[in-house]
Design a protein around this motif. Structure first.
Motif, PDB file in Angstrom:
ATOM      1  N   CYS A  12     -72.007  28.433  53.173  1.00  0.00           N
ATOM      2  CA  CYS A  12     -72.482  27.847  51.914  1.00  0.00           C
ATOM      3  C   CYS A  12     -71.716  28.424  50.720  1.00  0.00           C
ATOM      4  O   CYS A  12     -71.397  27.710  49.765  1.00  0.00           O
ATOM      5  N   GLY A  13     -71.416  29.705  50.778  1.00  0.00           N
ATOM      6  CA  GLY A  13     -70.656  30.343  49.704  1.00  0.00           C
ATOM      7  C   GLY A  13     -69.255  29.743  49.567  1.00  0.00           C
ATOM      8  O   GLY A  13     -68.787  29.445  48.464  1.00  0.00           O
ATOM      9  N   PHE A  14     -68.581  29.559  50.698  1.00  0.00           N
ATOM     10  CA  PHE A  14     -67.246  28.957  50.679  1.00  0.00           C
ATOM     11  C   PHE A  14     -67.280  27.525  50.160  1.00  0.00           C
ATOM     12  O   PHE A  14     -66.450  27.111  49.339  1.00  0.00           O
ATOM     13  N   ILE A  15     -68.252  26.767  50.630  1.00  0.00           N
ATOM     14  CA  ILE A  15     -68.379  25.365  50.191  1.00  0.00           C
ATOM     15  C   ILE A  15     -68.635  25.317  48.687  1.00  0.00           C
ATOM     16  O   ILE A  15     -68.015  24.535  47.965  1.00  0.00           O
ATOM     17  N   GLY A  16     -69.530  26.136  48.201  1.00  0.00           N
ATOM     18  CA  GLY A  16     -69.836  26.179  46.766  1.00  0.00           C
ATOM     19  C   GLY A  16     -68.609  26.583  45.946  1.00  0.00           C
ATOM     20  O   GLY A  16     -68.340  26.012  44.880  1.00  0.00           O
ATOM     21  N   SER A  22     -62.805  22.636  42.492  1.00  0.00           N
ATOM     22  CA  SER A  22     -62.296  21.267  42.385  1.00  0.00           C
ATOM     23  C   SER A  22     -62.783  20.573  41.124  1.00  0.00           C
ATOM     24  O   SER A  22     -62.170  19.634  40.660  1.00  0.00           O
ATOM     25  N   GLN A  23     -63.869  21.040  40.524  1.00  0.00           N
ATOM     26  CA  GLN A  23     -64.402  20.401  39.324  1.00  0.00           C
ATOM     27  C   GLN A  23     -63.901  21.044  38.036  1.00  0.00           C
ATOM     28  O   GLN A  23     -64.124  20.511  36.961  1.00  0.00           O
ATOM     29  N   GLN A  24     -63.215  22.158  38.125  1.00  0.00           N
ATOM     30  CA  GLN A  24     -62.693  22.814  36.933  1.00  0.00           C
ATOM     31  C   GLN A  24     -61.455  22.076  36.427  1.00  0.00           C
ATOM     32  O   GLN A  24     -60.621  21.623  37.194  1.00  0.00           O
TER      33      GLN A  24
END
Length: 171
Positions: A12-16, A22-24
């Motif tokens: 979950c940490g890696f996915i987050g 990708s949104q920055q």
């Protein structure tokens, strides 16, 4: 059970992390104000270059016009007009050129009145700029034309024109 929670947490940490990355928006190191300032400076420099090229064309036309047959150097005639001994191809005869600038030109391959008369004003400026601030303040705008008169032995014309010049510059 503890291992399952740890693995799930790491996943979950890696996915987050990757979703956040990708949104920055990428950060640019220059502001819009700095970019506009650079664009204005670029336009001003391009205008200066265009003006130099235009003046160079008019100087080239004067320089490249067919010359009368070259007269052999007459030291006595030059001396009678200038009131001092003149050596053939002495670049210091050109108003605005002194010993240091003559040395710069000589080391740049311009060693005669003929070669200076065939040198563009831009090339003269380039030689002065490379020599540093101390020389960059000089204006070689009339030097090739003065050299042409000296090469052609037109001492009266050269002297009369130099009497109207101010440090080699047209008033």
């Amino acid at each position: 059970m503890m291992i399952t929670f740890t693995i799930t947490g790491l996943i979950c940490g890696f996915i987050g992390y990757f979703i956040g990355k990708s949104q920055q928006k990428p950060q640019i190191g220059i502001s819009n104000l700095e970019l506009e300032t650079c664009k204005k400076e670029k336009r001003a420099l391009e205008e200066q270059i265009a003006a130099y090229r235009q003046s160079e064309k008019s100087y080239q036309n004067l320089i490249s016009t067919p010359t009368a047959s070259h007269q052999p150097f007459d030291a006595e005639e030059a001396k009678s007009i200038f009131g001092k001994k003149i050596k053939e191809n002495d670049l210091k005869v050109i108003e605005g050129i002194g010993p240091k600038i003559e040395e710069l030109f000589t080391t740049s391959g311009i060693q005669s009145w003929k070669s200076l008369s065939e040198t563009s004003v831009d090339r003269c400026r380039e030689i002065l700029m490379k020599a540093g601030e101390r020389y960059a303040i000089h204006d070689p705008g009339t030097w090739p034309r003065q050299a042409k008169l000296a090469y052609e032995g037109k001492w009266h014309e050269l002297k009369n024109w130099q009497d109207q010049l101010d440090g080699g510059r047209e008033k």
